[in-house]
Design a protein around this motif. Structure first.
Motif, PDB file in Angstrom:
ATOM      1  N   THR A 105      -1.388  -7.432  -8.395  1.00  0.00           N
ATOM      2  CA  THR A 105      -2.106  -8.594  -7.879  1.00  0.00           C
ATOM      3  C   THR A 105      -2.341  -8.439  -6.378  1.00  0.00           C
ATOM      4  O   THR A 105      -1.733  -7.574  -5.732  1.00  0.00           O
ATOM      5  N   LYS A 136      -1.202  -9.850  -3.841  1.00  0.00           N
ATOM      6  CA  LYS A 136      -0.011  -9.874  -2.997  1.00  0.00           C
ATOM      7  C   LYS A 136       0.785  -8.575  -3.129  1.00  0.00           C
ATOM      8  O   LYS A 136       0.937  -7.821  -2.165  1.00  0.00           O
ATOM      9  N   GLY A 137       1.268  -8.291  -4.322  1.00  0.00           N
ATOM     10  CA  GLY A 137       2.075  -7.085  -4.510  1.00  0.00           C
ATOM     11  C   GLY A 137       1.264  -5.813  -4.384  1.00  0.00           C
ATOM     12  O   GLY A 137       1.734  -4.814  -3.831  1.00  0.00           O
ATOM     13  N   THR A 187      -1.370  -5.264  -2.568  1.00  0.00           N
ATOM     14  CA  THR A 187      -1.686  -4.987  -1.167  1.00  0.00           C
ATOM     15  C   THR A 187      -0.537  -4.247  -0.498  1.00  0.00           C
ATOM     16  O   THR A 187      -0.749  -3.274   0.232  1.00  0.00           O
ATOM     17  N   ILE A 188       0.675  -4.699  -0.764  1.00  0.00           N
ATOM     18  CA  ILE A 188       1.844  -4.041  -0.161  1.00  0.00           C
ATOM     19  C   ILE A 188       1.938  -2.587  -0.604  1.00  0.00           C
ATOM     20  O   ILE A 188       2.078  -1.666   0.211  1.00  0.00           O
ATOM     21  N   SER A 210     -11.469  -8.484  -2.245  1.00  0.00           N
ATOM     22  CA  SER A 210     -10.168  -8.400  -1.590  1.00  0.00           C
ATOM     23  C   SER A 210      -9.759  -6.941  -1.383  1.00  0.00           C
ATOM     24  O   SER A 210      -9.021  -6.618  -0.442  1.00  0.00           O
TER      25      SER A 210
END
Length: 363
Positions: free
Chosen positions: A216, A218-219, A221-222, A250
């Motif tokens: 997703t 959030k995860g 991207t990291i 995104s």
């Protein structure tokens, strides 16, 4: 105007240069941002609209899925309307690859060892070579041929991925085809890192970086920032794709952020803002930083803005920026190009800062 750069701090791996359409990849070319549409390729209008949105956001090359002949037959129309080079994503069916080439695509994502007998591979490669269409060999840890797992075992997945890629590369080289890009993606970041590092020592073809099925926004991207960023900092990588679940826009935002953080791309806002600690004296500091980020999110001209909320690190960071504020105890200072520009009550800082930024980017 392009604001892409090559940061001399990161000594780039020497790779061959090739072109996807008019976009150079490899050699001394800047790192290129790619993405993939989430639309049904058979729906030309929707697909083209998404490509245009991604292009406006900063995508430089786009890939589309080609699951069947109907989708392949739409590629020519999509290509004519696309503002950026078009890559077709082909799996297993050599006829789709031939049709994609006939439709005028700028690149193929295709593993030659997966499309059947030698004469079929030869026909596809011959057609691609005739039109100078590059082929990206893509090996994913999650779909690795079982034979490589049995040879190398579960604890040597990077070696297995490299061996698989080299097998596909040899097929192309034996046919005197060298317009090759390579990807070695995994959802596990350490596996991905090791596979790319190994391949970078074995061949000089351009490398397409990515953490596949990253997750997703959030995860994912990291994981993408760690994996892609680590390799770029080592000088490895010529083009990147951030793979996130959901809106492809995104992906572009994250990809640009990775390149900007390493000094490999100079475009738009570089925001410097301090963490919220006990020294914070500027009221509404967090909202100020968010407002600046939101107001300037579509800016193309490069600018560094500092929004600092105390007198410890604030003055230094603000002086180093193109423009910045440092404040506390009811007032603040606006710095411009390292010099004090204005001293104002804190309630006037944000509006004045945005006004001066607007004046600077118009120049």
């Amino acid at each position: 105007m392009s604001y892409l750069v090559s940061n001399p701090i990161y000594k780039r791996r020497s790779s061959r240069k090739l072109y996807v359409g008019a976009v150079p990849i490899g050699g001394d070319s800047p790192v290129v941002i790619q993405s993939m549409t989430t639309t049904d390729t058979r729906d030309v209008n929707t697909t083209v609209e998404q490509i245009k949105q991604l292009s406006d956001a900063g995508c430089e090359i786009i890939r589309v899925a080609v699951p069947d002949r109907e989708a392949a037959l739409k590629l020519g129309e999509i290509k004519k309307k696309s503002p950026i080079p078009l890559i077709s994503d082909i799996h297993f069916d050599w006829r789709l690859a031939l049709e994609a080439i006939q439709q005028g695509v700028d690149g193929l994502r295709l593993n030659p060892g997966n499309i059947g007998e030698h004469n079929r591979v030869k026909e596809v490669v011959s057609a691609a070579k005739e039109r100078n269409i590059p082929i990206r060999i893509g090996v994913n840890a999650g779909s690795l041929d079982a034979k490589w797992g049995s040879i190398y075992g579960a604890d040597r997945i990077p070696e297995a991925m490299v061996a698989s890629a080299l097998e596909h590369i040899k097929i192309l080289e034996d046919l005197n085809f060298e317009l090759i890009k390579i990807s070695l993606k995994a959802s596990d970041v350490p596996i991905m890192l090791e596979a790319y590092r190994m391949m970078a020592k074995k061949v000089n073809y351009p490398l397409h970086l990515g953490v596949t099925e990253a997750g997703t926004p959030k995860g994912g991207t990291i994981k993408s920032c760690v994996g892609i960023g680590a390799l770029l900092a080592e000088g490895i990588g010529d083009t990147i794709r951030v793979s996130l679940t959901g809106d492809s826009l995104s992906e572009i935002e994250v990809a640009k952020g990775i390149l900007k953080s390493l000094g490999l791309k100079q475009e738009g806002l570089n925001l410097v803002s301090c963490p919220s600690c006990g020294r914070m004296e500027l009221k509404g500091f967090e909202e100020m930083a968010k407002t600046v980020e939101e107001k300037l999110k579509n800016l193309k001209k490069p600018i560094t803005v500092a929004v600092m909320g105390c007198v410890v690190n604030g003055p230094g960071e603000s002086k180093a920026a193109d423009i910045g504020i440092a404040g506390g105890n009811g007032k603040g200072v606006i710095y411009k190009k390292g010099e004090v520009f204005k001293v104002l009550p804190e309630e006037q800082l944000l509006d004045t800062l945005l006004e001066e930024i607007d004046n600077m980017v118009k120049v």
